[in-house]
Design a protein around this motif. Structure first.
Motif, PDB file in Angstrom:
ATOM      1  N   PRO A 288       0.814  -1.220   0.000  1.00 33.88           N
ATOM      2  CA  PRO A 288       0.000   0.000   0.000  1.00 33.88           C
ATOM      3  C   PRO A 288       0.853   1.279   0.000  1.00 33.88           C
ATOM      4  N   TRP A 289       2.026   1.202   0.604  1.00 33.48           N
ATOM      5  CA  TRP A 289       2.925   2.356   0.642  1.00 33.48           C
ATOM      6  C   TRP A 289       3.360   2.741  -0.776  1.00 33.48           C
ATOM      7  N   LEU A 290       3.485   1.786  -1.668  1.00 38.27           N
ATOM      8  CA  LEU A 290       3.848   2.078  -3.053  1.00 38.27           C
ATOM      9  C   LEU A 290       2.797   2.969  -3.710  1.00 38.27           C
TER      10      LEU A 290
ATOM     11  N   GLY B  22       1.883  10.591  -4.293  1.00 40.64           N
ATOM     12  CA  GLY B  22       2.271  11.748  -3.505  1.00 40.64           C
ATOM     13  C   GLY B  22       3.618  12.364  -3.815  1.00 40.64           C
ATOM     14  N   LEU B  23       4.522  11.635  -4.435  1.00 36.68           N
ATOM     15  CA  LEU B  23       5.849  12.195  -4.700  1.00 36.68           C
ATOM     16  C   LEU B  23       5.811  13.187  -5.854  1.00 36.68           C
TER      17      LEU B  23
END
Length: 149
Positions: A43-45, A51-52
Protein backbone atom coordinates in the motif's frame (compact mmCIF):
# COMPACT_ATOMS: atom_id res chain seq x y z
CA UNK A 1 9.63 -32.44 13.18
CA UNK A 2 13.03 -32.74 11.58
CA UNK A 3 14.76 -35.65 9.92
CA UNK A 4 18.40 -36.50 10.05
CA UNK A 5 19.78 -39.04 7.61
CA UNK A 6 22.69 -41.05 8.98
CA UNK A 7 24.11 -43.44 6.43
CA UNK A 8 21.05 -45.30 5.09
CA UNK A 9 18.97 -44.83 8.28
CA UNK A 10 16.58 -41.99 8.98
CA UNK A 11 16.43 -40.61 12.47
CA UNK A 12 13.36 -38.56 13.33
CA UNK A 13 13.81 -35.89 15.97
CA UNK A 14 10.62 -35.11 17.85
CA UNK A 15 9.52 -31.60 18.70
CA UNK A 16 10.10 -30.55 22.28
CA UNK A 17 7.10 -31.26 24.49
CA UNK A 18 5.58 -28.25 26.22
CA UNK A 19 4.26 -29.20 29.67
CA UNK A 20 0.54 -28.52 30.21
CA UNK A 21 -0.31 -25.38 32.07
CA UNK A 22 2.58 -23.38 30.62
CA UNK A 23 1.77 -20.73 28.07
CA UNK A 24 3.16 -21.23 24.63
CA UNK A 25 4.40 -18.02 23.17
CA UNK A 26 4.04 -17.45 19.46
CA UNK A 27 7.49 -17.17 17.99
CA UNK A 28 7.85 -15.13 14.86
CA UNK A 29 10.15 -16.69 12.34
CA UNK A 30 12.33 -14.32 10.29
CA UNK A 31 10.81 -15.46 7.00
CA UNK A 32 7.31 -14.63 8.26
CA UNK A 33 8.43 -11.19 9.39
CA UNK A 34 10.04 -10.53 5.98
CA UNK A 35 6.90 -11.55 4.07
CA UNK A 36 4.77 -9.42 6.39
CA UNK A 37 6.99 -6.39 5.89
CA UNK A 38 6.96 -6.88 2.13
CA UNK A 39 3.15 -7.06 2.10
CA UNK A 40 2.96 -3.96 4.31
CA UNK A 41 5.02 -2.04 1.74
CA UNK A 42 2.52 -2.67 -1.08
CA UNK A 43 0.00 0.00 0.00
CA UNK A 44 2.92 2.36 0.64
CA UNK A 45 3.85 2.08 -3.05
CA UNK A 46 0.47 3.56 -3.95
CA UNK A 47 1.00 6.42 -1.48
CA UNK A 48 4.42 7.14 -2.99
CA UNK A 49 3.19 6.93 -6.58
CA UNK A 50 0.43 9.45 -5.90
CA UNK A 51 2.27 11.75 -3.50
CA UNK A 52 5.85 12.19 -4.70
CA UNK A 53 6.68 15.20 -6.87
CA UNK A 54 7.63 14.56 -10.50
CA UNK A 55 10.91 16.47 -10.05
CA UNK A 56 13.04 17.42 -7.09
CA UNK A 57 16.45 18.73 -6.13
CA UNK A 58 18.59 16.33 -4.14
CA UNK A 59 21.28 17.39 -1.71
CA UNK A 60 24.54 15.44 -1.94
CA UNK A 61 23.62 14.11 -5.39
CA UNK A 62 27.28 13.60 -6.38
CA UNK A 63 28.10 11.85 -3.10
CA UNK A 64 25.20 9.45 -3.55
CA UNK A 65 26.28 8.41 -7.04
CA UNK A 66 29.98 8.18 -6.16
CA UNK A 67 29.05 6.08 -3.12
CA UNK A 68 26.95 3.70 -5.22
CA UNK A 69 29.69 3.28 -7.81
CA UNK A 70 32.27 2.75 -5.04
CA UNK A 71 30.11 -0.03 -3.59
CA UNK A 72 29.84 -1.58 -7.04
CA UNK A 73 33.61 -1.44 -7.55
CA UNK A 74 34.20 -2.98 -4.13
CA UNK A 75 31.67 -5.71 -4.86
CA UNK A 76 33.16 -6.52 -8.25
CA UNK A 77 36.70 -6.68 -6.84
CA UNK A 78 35.66 -8.76 -3.82
CA UNK A 79 33.60 -11.14 -5.95
CA UNK A 80 36.43 -11.57 -8.44
CA UNK A 81 39.02 -12.25 -5.75
CA UNK A 82 36.80 -14.59 -3.73
CA UNK A 83 35.77 -16.49 -6.86
CA UNK A 84 39.38 -16.83 -8.00
CA UNK A 85 40.29 -18.28 -4.60
CA UNK A 86 37.31 -20.62 -4.61
CA UNK A 87 36.07 -19.07 -1.39
CA UNK A 88 32.65 -20.27 -0.20
CA UNK A 89 31.40 -16.71 0.40
CA UNK A 90 31.63 -15.55 -3.21
CA UNK A 91 27.91 -16.17 -3.86
CA UNK A 92 27.08 -13.58 -1.21
CA UNK A 93 29.24 -10.85 -2.70
CA UNK A 94 28.14 -11.82 -6.21
CA UNK A 95 24.43 -11.52 -5.40
CA UNK A 96 24.88 -8.22 -3.54
CA UNK A 97 26.92 -6.81 -6.43
CA UNK A 98 24.34 -7.96 -8.98
CA UNK A 99 21.64 -6.15 -7.02
CA UNK A 100 23.72 -2.96 -6.84
CA UNK A 101 24.35 -3.03 -10.59
CA UNK A 102 20.65 -3.47 -11.38
CA UNK A 103 19.76 -0.62 -9.02
CA UNK A 104 22.38 1.58 -10.68
CA UNK A 105 21.05 0.80 -14.16
CA UNK A 106 17.48 1.53 -13.02
CA UNK A 107 18.22 4.85 -11.36
CA UNK A 108 20.61 5.97 -14.12
CA UNK A 109 17.96 5.46 -16.78
CA UNK A 110 15.06 6.80 -14.70
CA UNK A 111 16.84 9.99 -13.58
CA UNK A 112 18.57 10.85 -16.86
CA UNK A 113 17.44 13.92 -18.75
CA UNK A 114 15.82 13.23 -22.14
CA UNK A 115 18.15 13.18 -25.12
CA UNK A 116 21.86 12.49 -24.91
CA UNK A 117 21.86 11.78 -21.17
CA UNK A 118 19.09 9.21 -21.60
CA UNK A 119 20.93 7.50 -24.46
CA UNK A 120 24.15 7.45 -22.46
CA UNK A 121 22.36 5.94 -19.46
CA UNK A 122 20.76 3.25 -21.64
CA UNK A 123 24.11 2.47 -23.27
CA UNK A 124 25.74 2.07 -19.84
CA UNK A 125 22.85 -0.04 -18.57
CA UNK A 126 22.74 -2.45 -21.51
CA UNK A 127 26.44 -2.32 -22.34
CA UNK A 128 27.98 -2.68 -18.88
CA UNK A 129 25.77 -2.71 -15.77
CA UNK A 130 23.17 -5.33 -16.72
CA UNK A 131 25.66 -7.72 -18.38
CA UNK A 132 27.91 -7.50 -15.28
CA UNK A 133 24.86 -8.08 -13.09
CA UNK A 134 24.07 -11.21 -15.12
CA UNK A 135 27.64 -12.50 -14.68
CA UNK A 136 27.44 -11.88 -10.92
CA UNK A 137 24.03 -13.58 -10.71
CA UNK A 138 25.37 -16.60 -12.60
CA UNK A 139 28.38 -16.80 -10.26
CA UNK A 140 26.06 -16.58 -7.26
CA UNK A 141 23.80 -19.37 -8.51
CA UNK A 142 26.71 -21.55 -9.60
CA UNK A 143 28.32 -21.14 -6.18
CA UNK A 144 25.29 -22.32 -4.24
CA UNK A 145 25.72 -25.65 -2.47
CA UNK A 146 24.32 -28.64 -4.35
CA UNK A 147 21.52 -30.61 -2.74
CA UNK A 148 21.62 -34.35 -2.96
CA UNK A 149 18.42 -36.32 -2.77
Amino acid sequence: MSMLIVGQEQVVAARPVVPRGRRRYLRYRPEHVLVGCGLALLPWLVVLAKGLPATTTAAHWNTAWVGLDALEATGLIATGLLTARGHHLHPLTASATAALLVVDAWFDTMTAAPGGDQLSALAMAFGAELPLAAVCAALAVRGLPRRTA
